[in-house]
Design an enzyme around this catalytic site. Structure first.
Site, PDB file in Angstrom:
ATOM      1  N   ARG A  18       0.854  -1.202   0.000  1.00  0.00           N
ATOM      2  CA  ARG A  18       0.000   0.000   0.000  1.00  0.00           C
ATOM      3  C   ARG A  18       0.887   1.249   0.000  1.00  0.00           C
ATOM      4  NH1 ARG A  18      -1.432  -0.249   6.435  1.00  0.00           N
ATOM      5  NH2 ARG A  18       0.276   1.094   7.076  1.00  0.00           N
ATOM      6  N   ASP A  65       9.060  -9.751   6.067  1.00  0.00           N
ATOM      7  CA  ASP A  65       9.267  -8.840   7.198  1.00  0.00           C
ATOM      8  C   ASP A  65      10.726  -8.414   7.111  1.00  0.00           C
ATOM      9  OD1 ASP A  65       9.932  -7.635   9.586  1.00  0.00           O
ATOM     10  OD2 ASP A  65       8.741  -8.992  10.817  1.00  0.00           O
ATOM     11  N   VAL A  66      10.952  -7.153   6.819  1.00  0.00           N
ATOM     12  CA  VAL A  66      12.320  -6.710   6.501  1.00  0.00           C
ATOM     13  C   VAL A  66      13.279  -6.818   7.679  1.00  0.00           C
ATOM     14  CG1 VAL A  66      11.636  -5.177   4.610  1.00  0.00           C
ATOM     15  CG2 VAL A  66      11.763  -4.253   6.963  1.00  0.00           C
ATOM     16  N   ASN A  92      11.656   0.352   0.778  1.00  0.00           N
ATOM     17  CA  ASN A  92      10.613   1.336   1.121  1.00  0.00           C
ATOM     18  C   ASN A  92       9.921   1.072   2.458  1.00  0.00           C
ATOM     19  OD1 ASN A  92       8.185   3.234   0.451  1.00  0.00           O
ATOM     20  ND2 ASN A  92       7.260   1.199   0.694  1.00  0.00           N
ATOM     21  N   TYR A 161      12.075   9.079  14.677  1.00  0.00           N
ATOM     22  CA  TYR A 161      11.866   8.766  13.253  1.00  0.00           C
ATOM     23  C   TYR A 161      12.928   9.468  12.401  1.00  0.00           C
ATOM     24  CZ  TYR A 161       9.503   8.713   8.681  1.00  0.00           C
ATOM     25  OH  TYR A 161       9.200   8.545   7.347  1.00  0.00           O
ATOM     26  N   LYS A 165      15.754   7.943   9.744  1.00  0.00           N
ATOM     27  CA  LYS A 165      15.843   8.312   8.330  1.00  0.00           C
ATOM     28  C   LYS A 165      17.192   8.951   8.010  1.00  0.00           C
ATOM     29  CE  LYS A 165      12.015   6.553   6.951  1.00  0.00           C
ATOM     30  NZ  LYS A 165      11.989   5.498   5.927  1.00  0.00           N
TER      31      LYS A 165
HETATM   32  N1  LIG Z   1       3.941   9.190   3.825  1.00  0.00           N
HETATM   33  C1  LIG Z   1       4.857  10.101   4.069  1.00  0.00           C
HETATM   34  O1  LIG Z   1       4.547  11.275   4.290  1.00  0.00           O
HETATM   35  C2  LIG Z   1       6.315   9.748   4.036  1.00  0.00           C
HETATM   36  C3  LIG Z   1       7.245  10.796   3.995  1.00  0.00           C
HETATM   37  C4  LIG Z   1       8.602  10.478   3.995  1.00  0.00           C
HETATM   38  C5  LIG Z   1       9.016   9.160   3.987  1.00  0.00           C
HETATM   39  N2  LIG Z   1       8.091   8.164   4.022  1.00  0.00           N
HETATM   40  C6  LIG Z   1       8.593   6.785   4.029  1.00  0.00           C
HETATM   41  O2  LIG Z   1       8.061   6.126   2.892  1.00  0.00           O
HETATM   42  C7  LIG Z   1       7.912   4.732   3.183  1.00  0.00           C
HETATM   43  C8  LIG Z   1       6.486   4.301   2.893  1.00  0.00           C
HETATM   44  O3  LIG Z   1       5.613   5.066   3.692  1.00  0.00           O
HETATM   45  P1  LIG Z   1       4.023   5.090   3.483  1.00  0.00           P
HETATM   46  O4  LIG Z   1       3.593   6.486   3.714  1.00  0.00           O
HETATM   47  O5  LIG Z   1       3.659   4.412   2.223  1.00  0.00           O
HETATM   48  O6  LIG Z   1       3.574   4.224   4.763  1.00  0.00           O
HETATM   49  P2  LIG Z   1       2.384   3.170   4.927  1.00  0.00           P
HETATM   50  O7  LIG Z   1       2.286   2.938   6.377  1.00  0.00           O
HETATM   51  O8  LIG Z   1       1.186   3.633   4.188  1.00  0.00           O
HETATM   52  O9  LIG Z   1       2.960   1.874   4.198  1.00  0.00           O
HETATM   53  C9  LIG Z   1       4.089   1.219   4.697  1.00  0.00           C
HETATM   54  C10 LIG Z   1       4.126  -0.197   4.174  1.00  0.00           C
HETATM   55  O10 LIG Z   1       5.272  -0.849   4.762  1.00  0.00           O
HETATM   56  C11 LIG Z   1       4.854  -2.105   5.264  1.00  0.00           C
HETATM   57  N3  LIG Z   1       5.712  -2.532   6.375  1.00  0.00           N
HETATM   58  C12 LIG Z   1       5.764  -2.045   7.641  1.00  0.00           C
HETATM   59  N4  LIG Z   1       6.632  -2.753   8.387  1.00  0.00           N
HETATM   60  C13 LIG Z   1       7.152  -3.700   7.576  1.00  0.00           C
HETATM   61  C14 LIG Z   1       8.099  -4.730   7.753  1.00  0.00           C
HETATM   62  N5  LIG Z   1       8.683  -4.954   8.949  1.00  0.00           N
HETATM   63  N6  LIG Z   1       8.408  -5.520   6.709  1.00  0.00           N
HETATM   64  C15 LIG Z   1       7.814  -5.326   5.509  1.00  0.00           C
HETATM   65  N7  LIG Z   1       6.892  -4.378   5.264  1.00  0.00           N
HETATM   66  C16 LIG Z   1       6.564  -3.573   6.302  1.00  0.00           C
HETATM   67  C17 LIG Z   1       3.419  -1.888   5.705  1.00  0.00           C
HETATM   68  O11 LIG Z   1       2.727  -3.112   5.852  1.00  0.00           O
HETATM   69  C18 LIG Z   1       2.902  -1.012   4.571  1.00  0.00           C
HETATM   70  O12 LIG Z   1       2.437  -1.764   3.485  1.00  0.00           O
HETATM   71  C19 LIG Z   1       8.323   4.561   4.641  1.00  0.00           C
HETATM   72  O13 LIG Z   1       9.677   4.170   4.708  1.00  0.00           O
HETATM   73  C20 LIG Z   1       8.163   5.956   5.198  1.00  0.00           C
HETATM   74  O14 LIG Z   1       8.967   6.172   6.330  1.00  0.00           O
HETATM   75  C21 LIG Z   1       6.754   8.424   4.044  1.00  0.00           C
END
Ligand SMILES: NC(=O)c1ccc[n+]([C@@H]2O[C@H](COP(=O)([O-])OP(=O)(O)OC[C@H]3O[C@@H](n4cnc5c(N)ncnc54)[C@H](O)[C@@H]3O)[C@@H](O)[C@H]2O)c1
Length: 267
Positions: A18, A65-66, A92, A161, A165
């Site tokens: 997602r 699971d990463v 990601n 967090y 990062k």
């Molecule tokens: N949304 C934002 O504003 C934003 C901004 C900067 C960076 N990010 C980074 O982008 C990436 C994706 O974020 P997002 O907004 O899509 O988040 P989200 O929570 O919508 O999706 C994260 C996905 O990672 C999966 N996940 C979580 N833990 C996991 C694990 N241990 N092993 C495998 N999969 C796992 C979840 O099941 C989910 O499908 C993340 O690394 C987040 O830190 C997001």
């Protein structure tokens, strides 16, 4: 454009069920790549992979699971077996636990370190082993790690967090250096996404209200937009297109770099 064409490339996207990861998987597939979705969310990940297949891409799902080394070994094997190779990794998967510094809970912080730092490091490890000469894929490739604008600014309530990062940023640089020095043929870059209203992004907007920093989620979002020269939040497609670019031949001499994709918020 021909330089952005990823036909024949084989990609694994972690956290691809997602949000940003799903968008990245779709964009890689649209550029011609075969895509493996790896995630802890099995049914959602399978649905995402099925949509990719329905759009004409070669795609599959693997439970990953990463934080678990055995899962990485299985995921790389599944990618090579299903797609016939492995030359793109999008690191990601990530989690965000909001807390004021004065309220940091060690277990929550450790969990975040595990997913965001250890998970990314293990991804690099197993991608390098598979992609380097004589690895199970053996043709080099490109890794894109997903850092955050949080690594480039000081936003309240996300110190832990932000630290994870920033670690992703440093992992990127050192990994790129090692891959180059050791002749792996793998480029490693990262992006710093701005706030995108995914599940994680919207939860953060609520959390900073609960922490007493903003009057409402709208006020929090407004403050972020106010700090952003492009005058809006990020969209999933903004991040996905940047990832396609970094994986493509258009970025062939871009290595060990961090690309802000934040509308200028972090400058
Ligand atoms: N949304 C934002 O504003 C934003 C901004 C900067 C960076 N990010 C980074 O982008 C990436 C994706 O974020 P997002 O907004 O899509 O988040 P989200 O929570 O919508 O999706 C994260 C996905 O990672 C999966 N996940 C979580 N833990 C996991 C694990 N241990 N092993 C495998 N999969 C796992 C979840 O099941 C989910 O499908 C993340 O690394 C987040 O830190 C997001």
């Amino acid at each position: 454009m021909k330089q952005f064409d990823l036909t024949g490339r084989k990609a694994l996207v972690t956290g691809g069920a997602r949000g940003l990861g799903e968008g990245m998987a779709q964009a890689l597939a649209a550029a011609g790549a075969s895509v493996m979705v790896g995630d802890v969310l099995t049914s959602l990940g399978q649905e995402t992979a099925a949509r990719l297949s329905a759009s004409g891409a070669k795609a599959g799902f693997v439970k990953l699971d990463v934080t678990q080394e055995a899962d990485w070994e299985a995921a790389v094997k599944a990618t090579v077996d299903t797609l016939g190779g492995f030359d793109i990794l999008i690191n990601n998967a990530g989690i965000e636990v909001t807390a004021l510094v004065a309220d940091i809970e060690p277990e929550a912080l450790r969990k975040m370190l595990d997913v965001n730092i250890v998970g990314t490091a293990l991804g690099l490890k197993h991608a390098f082993r598979a992609m380097r000469p004589n690895g199970s894929a053996g043709k080099g490739g490109a890794v894109v790690n997903i850092s955050s604008v949080a690594a480039t600014i000081a936003f309240p309530a996300i110190a832990g967090y932000s630290a994870t990062k920033s670690a992703v940023d440093r992992l990127t640089r050192v990994a790129a250096m090692e891959a180059g020095k050791l002749g792996y043929g793998v480029r490693v870059n990262c992006i710093y996404p701005g706030l995108v209203p995914t599940e994680m992004g919207m939860k953060l907007a609520g959390d900073v209200v609960a922490a007493g920093l903003f009057a409402s989620p709208d006020a929090a979002v407004g403050a972020i937009v106010e700090q952003t020269p492009s005058g809006r939040l990020g969209e999933v497609g903004d991040m996905a297109d940047a990832v396609v670019f970094l994986c493509s031949d258009a970025a062939r001499f871009i290595n060990g770099a961090g690309l802000p994709v934040d509308g200028g918020m972090g400058m």
